[in-house]
Design an enzyme around this catalytic site. Structure first.
Site, PDB file in Angstrom:
ATOM      1  N   PHE A  97      -0.543  18.377 -15.978  1.00 56.85           N
ATOM      2  CA  PHE A  97      -1.205  19.144 -16.993  1.00 56.85           C
ATOM      3  C   PHE A  97      -0.580  19.397 -18.452  1.00 56.85           C
ATOM      4  O   PHE A  97      -1.134  19.992 -19.215  1.00 56.85           O
ATOM      5  CB  PHE A  97      -1.607  20.616 -16.569  1.00 56.85           C
ATOM      6  CG  PHE A  97      -2.549  20.570 -15.248  1.00 56.85           C
ATOM      7  CD1 PHE A  97      -3.879  20.174 -15.531  1.00 56.85           C
ATOM      8  CD2 PHE A  97      -2.158  21.055 -14.178  1.00 56.85           C
ATOM      9  CE1 PHE A  97      -4.800  20.332 -14.297  1.00 56.85           C
ATOM     10  CE2 PHE A  97      -3.006  21.010 -13.060  1.00 56.85           C
ATOM     11  CZ  PHE A  97      -4.270  20.527 -13.223  1.00 56.85           C
TER      12      PHE A  97
ATOM     13  N   ASP B 272      -3.371  12.998 -11.219  1.00 58.80           N
ATOM     14  CA  ASP B 272      -2.797  11.718 -12.007  1.00 58.80           C
ATOM     15  C   ASP B 272      -2.183  12.227 -13.258  1.00 58.80           C
ATOM     16  O   ASP B 272      -2.699  12.966 -13.838  1.00 58.80           O
ATOM     17  CB  ASP B 272      -4.050  11.039 -12.276  1.00 58.80           C
ATOM     18  CG  ASP B 272      -3.955   9.406 -11.665  1.00 58.80           C
ATOM     19  OD1 ASP B 272      -3.161   9.249 -10.989  1.00 58.80           O
ATOM     20  OD2 ASP B 272      -4.793   8.834 -12.433  1.00 58.80           O
TER      21      ASP B 272
END
Length: 224
Positions: A78, A65
């Site tokens: 990330f 997500d």
């Protein structure tokens, strides 16, 4: 929502854009961005694809997500924008990089330079409502990004897939392991890393070793 995606992805993914689920997804995302504060910015929803062309993909890293805090998400899994405090998972990624390749801890959390070298930083869900983790899951994004993984597997060769954590490992079924390499480990989140499932996986050096064997240019994991 405009499908602002690099030309190289349009032909392989065009069949997905025409499917009813994707048209419903576009309607949903448009409504969410009009009504709520959502991330990443609209122009960056397809940033992973715009920074890494289809036939340039050497490595795929799969996240779940986008970050849902203000100013964090930039369309690359990330990764955070310059000047943003590093989230815990990113801290552990950089610590492993430091241990693995002796690269000093990176100050910027923006992984754009990885993407430009052929690392597809793909979240399974490409959008999220501010401060509501998982709010755009199960709306169609996962079907689309599964199709992306499958298409890369079918049409490209010698791609290295880095599957970190249980969620990412489930994507292995979409990958032809006879054509590609899959490296698996625990997730870099503190919960997994502190239990010994992340540190020491040496995925960064292993990736470059595999690229070298294939005669490909290595990834420079340092950041500008």
């Amino acid at each position: 929502m405009t499908i602002n995606i690099h030309e190289s992805w349009k032909e392989p993914l065009n069949i997905e854009f025409e499917k009813p689920y994707f048209k419903d997804l576009v309607t949903f995302v448009k409504h969410e961005y009009q009504k709520y504060n959502c991330f990443p910015k609209g122009a960056e929803i397809f940033n992973a694809f715009n920074q890494c062309k289809f036939h340039d993909v050497k490595v795929v890293i799969i996240g779940q997500d986008p970050y849902h805090g203000l100013g964090q998400a930039n369309g690359l899994c990330f990764s955070v924008n310059d000047g943003i405090k590093h989230p815990p998972s990113l801290i552990n990624i950089f610590k492993e990089l430091e241990q693995d390749l002796e690269i000093p801890y990176l100050q910027s959390g923006n992984l754009m330079s990885w993407a430009k070298q052929g690392v597809l930083l793909l979240n399974a869900t490409l959008t999220v409502r501010a401060h509501e983790a998982g709010s755009h899951q199960k709306k169609g994004w996962e079907q689309f990004t599964d199709a992306v993984i499958k298409t890369i597997s079918e049409e490209n060769k010698n791609v290295i897939f880095l599957l970190w954590g249980g969620f990412a490992k489930k994507k292995k079924k979409l990958i032809d392991v006879k054509k590609h390499v899959v490296l698996e480990s625990g997730h870099p989140s503190p919960l997994s890393a502190n239990r010994g499932y992340w540190f020491g996986n040496k995925h960064f050096s292993k990736t470059n070793s595999l690229l070298e064997q294939a005669g490909e240019t290595l990834i420079d994991w340092r950041l500008p």
